[in-house]
Design an enzyme around this catalytic site. Structure first.
Site, PDB file in Angstrom:
ATOM      1  N   HIS A 261      33.152  28.762  42.237  1.00 52.95           N
ATOM      2  CA  HIS A 261      33.120  28.470  40.798  1.00 52.95           C
ATOM      3  C   HIS A 261      32.698  27.035  40.459  1.00 52.95           C
ATOM      4  CE1 HIS A 261      35.552  32.125  40.123  1.00 52.95           C
ATOM      5  NE2 HIS A 261      36.238  31.739  41.167  1.00 52.95           N
TER       6      HIS A 261
HETATM    7  C1  BDR Z   1      38.983  28.142  38.848  1.00 51.94           C
HETATM    8  O1  BDR Z   1      40.339  28.239  39.270  1.00 51.94           O
HETATM    9  C2  BDR Z   1      40.536  27.591  40.494  1.00 51.94           C
HETATM   10  O2  BDR Z   1      41.192  28.415  41.394  1.00 51.94           O
HETATM   11  C3  BDR Z   1      39.184  27.174  41.006  1.00 51.94           C
HETATM   12  O3  BDR Z   1      39.249  25.911  41.642  1.00 51.94           O
HETATM   13  C4  BDR Z   1      38.315  27.146  39.781  1.00 51.94           C
HETATM   14  O4  BDR Z   1      38.295  25.870  39.193  1.00 51.94           O
HETATM   15  C5  BDR Z   1      38.375  29.525  38.848  1.00 51.94           C
HETATM   16  O5  BDR Z   1      39.033  30.330  37.940  1.00 51.94           O
END
Ligand code: BDR
Ligand code: CA
Length: 318
Positions: free
Chosen positions: A245
């Site tokens: 992400h």
């Molecule tokens: C987001 O949540 C976290 O687990 C990850 O680092 C990312 O920023 C994804 O939903």
């Protein structure tokens, strides 16, 4: 060449670590600071991980500043993370960091650097928005000093649920902060719709593992372990892709062709109701409200994946 100053507010985090590595590898970025927030793991660990990542990637000129330990209002505490492994970064053991954090708090560093760079600073927030909301409460004129504010968060579907409904993790951890931030700042939002469309396949991790296995430095070794963790923690558990992400938010600023943004009105649900933490996007304009947020709608997945591989090559050949 005059570099673009950037700050990454983060909660490392496996994908946060890829985002930091990517930003640091880009010759046109000057990574001014990492500011740590609570999130994937408790603040004590996200802080430690920021310090360690700075040394792993030899970011001598990058400040590390500590931010919030808890969300603005909600009770939230997560000791361990299945997604991110023990310690928050894939269970990887770092050497103990030698450099200290800033004495100043995250929001003070963010504001001071924004003022110093007077309209040039690009601020990324890839964790819960607690630090940014705190910064805006303390320094309401922050927006005029920023060039751009890009987050990873939100989306029209979710990846976390404790209430029977679903929301995206970063917004869900601190929806009150998110609501304030969306009201006060022009947000470029890289949400789950975009990040899932840019998911990385097993063969791509194999290439990343292969490339970084040839490196002989700390950074390359770290990325080798991280890629192995990503592969095992998704494909090894029967999933058919892995989503990095946070790195996508950074990638979109390195190559603007990777993300295509459109402006919509967005509402953040911050009430303690079932769908707390949801970002409700007014795609059809039915609310009659002025669009307030740029949302990443289309992604060039092959370009993003290639960028991740090139980043691995960059460190392996250093
Ligand atoms: C987001 O949540 C976290 O687990 C990850 O680092 C990312 O920023 C994804 O939903
Ligand atoms: Ca994150």
């Amino acid at each position: 060449m005059r570099k673009i100053p950037i700050i990454i507010d983060c909660d490392p985090g496996v994908d946060d670590s890829y985002a930091i590595a990517l930003a640091n590898s880009h010759p046109e970025f000057e990574l001014v600071a990492l500011t740590a927030v609570e999130g994937n793991v408790p603040a004590v660990l996200t802080r430690y991980n920021c310090l360690c990542l700075r040394e792993t990637f030899e970011m001598e000129n990058t400040k590390v500043a500590y931010g919030a330990t808890v969300p603005l209002v909600r009770q939230y505490f997560r000791e361990i993370s299945v997604t991110h492994g023990e310690g928050g970064v894939g269970g990887i053991q770092f050497e103990a960091p030698t450099k200290e954090p800033e004495q100043k708090e995250a929001w003070d560093v963010i504001y001071e650097e924004a003022v110093k760079h007077n309209g040039e600073l690009v601020l990324f927030a890839v964790g819960p928005l607690t630090n940014i909301a705190t910064c805006l409460r303390k320094y309401p004129d922050l927006p005029k000093y920023l060039k751009k504010f890009v987050i990873m968060g939100g989306g029209t579907f979710g990846n976390v649920s404790a209430t029977g409904e679903t929301a995206e993790f970063n917004i869900w951890v601190d929806p009150h902060a998110a609501k304030e931030v969306f009201e006060k700042l022009e947000v470029y939002m890289v949400g789950l719709n975009a990040t899932h469309a840019a998911a990385v396949e097993e063969k791509d991790f194999d290439e990343m593992i292969e490339v970084t296995s040839k490196g002989t430095n700390k950074a390359s070794d770290f990325l080798n372990k991280l890629s192995k963790f990503s592969k095992e923690n998704s494909f090894g558990r029967g999933e058919d892709n892995n989503v990095i992400h946070d790195a996508l938010a950074v990638a979109g600023e390195i190559d603007p062709e990777i993300l295509n943004y459109k402006k919509y009105y967005i509402h953040v649900e911050d009430r303690e109701v079932k769908n707390v933490g949801q970002t409700i996007v007014d795609l059809e304009g039915t609310s009659g409200k002025e669009p307030n947020c740029w949302i990443a709608m289309d992604v060039d997945q092959p370009k993003f994946v290639q960028m991740m591989k090139d980043m691995c090559k960059y460190y392996a050949e250093k």
